[in-house]
Design a protein around this motif. Structure first.
Motif, PDB file in Angstrom:
ATOM      1  N   TYR A   1      20.740  54.143  19.860  1.00  0.00           N
ATOM      2  CA  TYR A   1      20.718  55.121  20.941  1.00  0.00           C
ATOM      3  C   TYR A   1      19.802  54.731  22.104  1.00  0.00           C
ATOM      4  O   TYR A   1      20.084  55.061  23.257  1.00  0.00           O
ATOM      5  CB  TYR A   1      20.283  56.486  20.409  1.00  0.00           C
ATOM      6  CG  TYR A   1      21.277  57.100  19.448  1.00  0.00           C
ATOM      7  CD1 TYR A   1      22.504  57.573  19.907  1.00  0.00           C
ATOM      8  CD2 TYR A   1      21.013  57.174  18.092  1.00  0.00           C
ATOM      9  CE1 TYR A   1      23.428  58.125  19.040  1.00  0.00           C
ATOM     10  CE2 TYR A   1      21.933  57.725  17.204  1.00  0.00           C
ATOM     11  CZ  TYR A   1      23.136  58.200  17.682  1.00  0.00           C
ATOM     12  OH  TYR A   1      24.057  58.721  16.815  1.00  0.00           O
ATOM     13  N   PHE A   2      18.706  54.021  21.792  1.00  0.00           N
ATOM     14  CA  PHE A   2      17.715  53.751  22.835  1.00  0.00           C
ATOM     15  C   PHE A   2      17.497  52.265  23.101  1.00  0.00           C
ATOM     16  O   PHE A   2      16.754  51.913  24.019  1.00  0.00           O
ATOM     17  CB  PHE A   2      16.385  54.413  22.478  1.00  0.00           C
ATOM     18  CG  PHE A   2      16.494  55.892  22.235  1.00  0.00           C
ATOM     19  CD1 PHE A   2      16.897  56.749  23.244  1.00  0.00           C
ATOM     20  CD2 PHE A   2      16.226  56.431  20.984  1.00  0.00           C
ATOM     21  CE1 PHE A   2      17.012  58.102  23.025  1.00  0.00           C
ATOM     22  CE2 PHE A   2      16.343  57.788  20.748  1.00  0.00           C
ATOM     23  CZ  PHE A   2      16.740  58.629  21.773  1.00  0.00           C
TER      24      PHE A   2
ATOM     25  N   GLU B   1      11.922  60.927  22.169  1.00  0.00           N
ATOM     26  CA  GLU B   1      12.923  60.213  21.391  1.00  0.00           C
ATOM     27  C   GLU B   1      12.782  60.504  19.905  1.00  0.00           C
ATOM     28  O   GLU B   1      13.776  60.673  19.182  1.00  0.00           O
ATOM     29  CB  GLU B   1      12.785  58.706  21.661  1.00  0.00           C
ATOM     30  CG  GLU B   1      13.061  58.339  23.113  1.00  0.00           C
ATOM     31  CD  GLU B   1      12.444  57.008  23.509  1.00  0.00           C
ATOM     32  OE1 GLU B   1      12.915  56.415  24.501  1.00  0.00           O
ATOM     33  OE2 GLU B   1      11.493  56.575  22.838  1.00  0.00           O
TER      34      GLU B   1
END
Length: 598
Positions: A176-177, A188
């Motif tokens: 995702y990051f 996050e």
């Protein structure tokens, strides 16, 4: 009284017997640390960041001490606030959940501890039966006896599912990051902790608003648990959710990814271990390519049902930087850039002129653009007119069919066919005179390779995307070596042709593709407007655009100098932003490659 004692004793015997029976029926619990699974394939771009993965993705195993403190706090505050106090089950938590559910009139809160969740996720099924619940409790007690609290939490975070094929918090952070879990920030961390309740529902790449709301809930839980203050929670909640990993990539990148993934067995077979595949993929150029195709098709007149493909590669090496296989990967996974073979039309003509240059002709030599008939076949120009005596440069720039066929017949079709094969066209080529007008078939990827061979001064290029394949431990299984480039025509002939193609952009059929720097290219339109092409290049980038319909039906007068040239320019203008203006091959200047300027 006696009967009460007897009943009580038999009840105890029954419970002990049930527990013994369920303990006997437990799955093998001696191999918790010997986790076997199918291998996954991760694709890494030229920027060293993962842009796609196939198969279940597992990150690096990490301990609690290696993970950010706020990640542990977010999970504890939301999933099991008394984790470090209970023995595997939490009666207080169960009672609290029961009261909350009773007050709400529905199930809104669960009472399972992290230890129970680990037992269920690793050893058991999602079955909601009474037997499964008993086994879950027994396994929870066993885990608490065998492992420390930190070990249990570490195993849980390394195994739990976070959606999008990501298992474990490190895989989720990368998915995702685009960063390892050790670098997660507060926001996050809260977002990932919130996903544990329902990974698909709170996937930030799919439902950013729901994910944001859930993140705020987690941050509020952390405040309530005393881990952070209200000011810190508000600051974290105000941060935008930025998906930088492959989960946030546009679906168009899947065309590139599928092409690479399908080719991996050609390099290393099908090993069972995880693979990291290093590629030539440029995420910035890919985003520009997807946008150019989308905007071009959206603005097309009567564009319903139209498809498009785009390939961009480095002419110096053949490295493919961006690839779009259609207007929507979600609607169709057929990769028109690689799998579709269509007639290239007039984008084939430069090979006729290059073969003539190799045979001793010059761009200034004259050829008749006049009616010609061969075995009953008489090619016509698209405007229905003939220009008479013109130079080769004019004939190519204006894409004159009759002149091109006459030139081919003068030098011999075998010369043209041989040159096309040496430059990389692999499909069967027509034997008849229509060869000159591109009536064979080729994919956009092949056409891009041919034009790269022209752009780089006559060296054959094999388009490629894979630079290395390594296993999970970093051992190299394959690494590309050597340029793979070999001269197939003289640099002088290639340079002369580049000049002619530059004229086609400046004054010929490709005028719509003019850039703010030297560029060369050729339009292509097949019979009845079934296919429209623009193939062109600068000193740094070769890009080919195809537009047509999957069923081969006619378009509404779409020519290569129209929509394809428009898409080509929409991509090439921003793609070159910030790059130095360099002359085309053969006109002087340095020979710096694209890889060195990016």
């Amino acid at each position: 009284m006696l009967w009460s004692v007897v009943i009580g004793l038999w009840t105890v015997v029954a419970v002990v017997g049930l527990l013994a029976w369920e303990a006997y029926r437990l799955p093998d619990i001696g191999n918790l640390d010997r986790h076997t699974r199918a291998g996954a394939v991760r694709l890494v771009g030229a920027d060293a960041r993962m842009f796609a993965s196939y198969g279940p993705m597992h990150g690096d195993p990490l301990t609690v001490d290696e993970l950010p403190k706020h990640l542990i706090q977010a999970v504890i505050a939301t999933e099991d606030r008394r984790f470090y106090e209970h023995p595997g089950i939490d009666p207080i938590g169960v009672a609290r959940a029961a009261w909350t559910n009773l007050a709400a009139g529905r199930v809104v809160q669960g009472g399972s501890t992290l230890t129970q969740q680990l037992a269920k996720n690793v050893f058991l099924t999602a079955d909601r039966s009474f037997e499964r619940k008993v086994q879950e409790l027994l396994l929870a007690f066993w885990l608490e006896r065998q492992f420390s609290k930190d070990e249990i939490l570490s195993i849980y975070l390394n195994r739990v599912y976070f959606g999008a094929g990501a298992y474990g918090v490190d895989a989720a952070a990368r998915k995702y990051f685009g960063i390892p879990a050790t670098r997660l920030g507060l926001m996050e961390s809260a977002l990932l902790a919130g996903m544990l309740k329902a990974p698909s529902r709170y996937n930030p790449a799919v439902a950013p608003e729901l994910a944001g709301a859930r993140t705020s809930v987690v941050l509020a839980n952390m405040v309530d648990a005393g881990f952070i203050d209200q000011k810190t929670a508000r600051a974290a909640a105000s941060q935008p959710i930025a998906i930088a990993g492959p989960a946030g990539r546009g679906s168009g990148a899947r065309y590139f990814a599928d092409w690479v993934y399908d080719s991996v067995p050609d390099f290393v077979g099908r090993p069972a271990s995880d693979l990291n595949v290093e590629t030539t993929f440029d995420p910035g150029l890919q985003a520009l390519a997807e946008r150019a195709v989308a905007e071009g098709l959206a603005g097309a007149r009567r564009g319903e049902g139209l498809q498009a493909a785009l390939v961009a590669l480095d002419p110096a090496t053949g490295a493919v930087r961006a690839l779009v296989g259609g207007r929507s990967y979600g609607d169709s996974q057929f990769n028109r850039a690689v799998q579709a073979r269509r007639q290239p039309g007039s984008t084939f003509k430069p090979l006729v002129f290059l073969a003539a240059l190799e045979a001793g002709w010059a761009p200034s030599d004259a050829i008749d653009d006049a009616p010609i008939r061969i075995a009953g076949w008489a090619p016509e120009n698209i405007d229905g007119k003939f220009e008479g005596r013109i130079t080769l440069a004019q004939a190519l720039s204006r894409s004159r069919n009759a002149a091109t066929v006459r030139l081919q017949e003068a030098i011999g079709r075998s010369r043209v066919r041989s040159l096309a094969e040496r430059l990389g066209l692999s499909g069967p080529l027509p034997e008849g005179p229509s060869l000159a007008l591109g009536t064979g078939e080729a994919s956009p990827l092949e056409v891009a390779g041919v034009y790269a061979g022209i752009a780089n001064g006559g060296r054959a290029v094999l388009p490629y995307a894979v630079t290395a394949v390594r296993d999970r431990d970093g051992q190299t299984l394959y690494e590309r070596s050597g340029s793979g480039l070999s001269p197939v025509v003289s640099p002088r002939s290639a340079q002369a042709l580049v000049g002619m193609l530059a004229g086609a952009v400046q004054n010929g059929t490709g005028k719509a593709a003019r850039l703010d720097r030297p560029a060369a290219g050729k339009t292509g339109t097949t019979q009845d407007y079934r296919d429209a092409w623009f193939a062109g290049f600068t000193a740094d980038l070769v890009t080919v655009v195809w537009v047509g319909r999957d069923d081969g039906s006619a378009m509404d007068s779409v020519t290569g100098g129209g929509l394809p040239a428009d898409i080509w320019k929409r991509f090439m203008m921003p793609a070159h932003q910030g790059w130095p203006v360099r002359p085309l091959i053969g006109s002087g200047g340095d020979k710096t490659t694209l890889a060195e300027t990016r």
